[in-house]
Motif scaffolding. Structure first.
Motif, short mmCIF file in Angstrom:
data_model
loop_
_atom_site.label_atom_id
_atom_site.label_comp_id
_atom_site.label_asym_id
_atom_site.label_seq_id
_atom_site.Cartn_x
_atom_site.Cartn_y
_atom_site.Cartn_z
N GLU A 52 25.42 -29.65 -21.86
CA GLU A 52 25.75 -29.98 -20.47
C GLU A 52 25.21 -28.92 -19.51
O GLU A 52 24.68 -29.25 -18.45
N GLU A 53 25.32 -27.65 -19.89
CA GLU A 53 24.78 -26.57 -19.05
C GLU A 53 23.27 -26.69 -18.92
O GLU A 53 22.71 -26.52 -17.83
N LEU A 54 22.59 -27.00 -20.01
CA LEU A 54 21.14 -27.16 -19.96
C LEU A 54 20.74 -28.37 -19.12
O LEU A 54 19.72 -28.33 -18.43
N ARG A 55 21.52 -29.43 -19.18
CA ARG A 55 21.22 -30.60 -18.34
C ARG A 55 21.37 -30.25 -16.86
O ARG A 55 20.56 -30.67 -16.03
N ARG A 56 22.42 -29.50 -16.54
CA ARG A 56 22.59 -29.08 -15.14
C ARG A 56 21.44 -28.18 -14.71
O ARG A 56 20.92 -28.32 -13.60
N GLU A 57 21.01 -27.29 -15.61
CA GLU A 57 19.88 -26.40 -15.29
C GLU A 57 18.61 -27.21 -15.07
O GLU A 57 17.84 -26.94 -14.14
N ALA B 82 18.41 -30.29 -14.09
CA ALA B 82 18.55 -31.01 -12.83
C ALA B 82 18.26 -30.09 -11.64
O ALA B 82 17.64 -30.51 -10.66
N ARG B 83 18.68 -28.83 -11.75
CA ARG B 83 18.38 -27.88 -10.67
C ARG B 83 16.87 -27.65 -10.55
O ARG B 83 16.34 -27.54 -9.45
N TRP B 84 16.19 -27.57 -11.68
CA TRP B 84 14.75 -27.32 -11.63
C TRP B 84 13.97 -28.54 -11.13
O TRP B 84 12.79 -28.42 -10.80
N GLN B 85 14.59 -29.70 -11.08
CA GLN B 85 13.94 -30.88 -10.52
C GLN B 85 13.92 -30.84 -9.00
O GLN B 85 13.12 -31.53 -8.37
N ASP B 86 14.76 -30.00 -8.40
CA ASP B 86 14.83 -29.88 -6.95
C ASP B 86 13.73 -28.93 -6.47
O ASP B 86 13.69 -27.76 -6.87
N PRO B 87 12.80 -29.39 -5.61
CA PRO B 87 11.70 -28.53 -5.15
C PRO B 87 12.20 -27.30 -4.37
O PRO B 87 11.57 -26.23 -4.46
N GLU B 88 13.30 -27.41 -3.67
CA GLU B 88 13.82 -26.26 -2.93
C GLU B 88 14.31 -25.16 -3.88
O GLU B 88 14.11 -23.98 -3.62
N TYR B 89 14.91 -25.56 -4.99
CA TYR B 89 15.37 -24.59 -5.98
C TYR B 89 14.16 -23.88 -6.61
O TYR B 89 14.19 -22.67 -6.83
N VAL B 90 13.11 -24.65 -6.89
CA VAL B 90 11.90 -24.06 -7.47
C VAL B 90 11.28 -23.05 -6.50
O VAL B 90 10.88 -21.95 -6.90
#
Length: 151
Positions: free
Chosen positions: A62-67, A69-77
């Protein structure tokens, strides 16, 4: 006062053959059931340990899935690139602050100091000088052979 005797019990043994057989049967049952009971208890504890490991693995997934999902966001990248790689957007001036007082690990050690003095550090050679010296050392270890002319 005399001893009281109960009629009919004076000559009887303490344990009859029936009681002896019953005690032997009970002891045999305990001996027969001891090993399976111990195995059952051990297996239950192993099952509990495996369930705990499975739950821990589920939490990691679950933690890796959340991570992810965060990396899919261009602003987070973009934020991670700016923070980790010190990237800057066009028009920005990036700054890196340097601690004015170097830590103990950044100070030159006594092994780096010049021989005879414990205060002056040795001059650090550029990387290409060290590289060329290593090439010379490798070359000196093997005899030179002249290449035949190809013409």
């Amino acid at each position: 006062m005399g001893k009281w005797k109960i009629p009919g019990l004076a000559g009887r043994p303490r344990f009859t053959s029936r009681a002896t057989v019953l005690v032997l049967v009970l002891c045999s049952l305990v001996a027969i059931l001891a090993y399976p009971t111990r195995q059952f208890i051990a297996q239950r504890s192993e099952i509990a340990a495996q369930q705990a490991k499975a739950e821990h693995a589920r939490q990691q997934v679950e933690e890796l899935r959340r991570e992810r999902a965060r990396w899919q966001d261009p602003e987070y990248v973009k934020a991670q690139a700016r923070e980790r790689l010190h990237y800057a957007l066009p028009g920005e001036t990036p700054f890196v602050s340097v601690d004015p007082s170097p830590s103990a690990s950044a100070r030159p050690s006594s092994a780096d100091a010049a021989p005879g003095t414990g205060t002056r550090p040795k001059a650090v050679k550029p990387w290409y000088v060290s590289f060329w010296e290593s090439v010379d050392l490798a070359d000196a270890g093997q005899p030179r052979t002249e290449l035949p002319a190809s013409h």
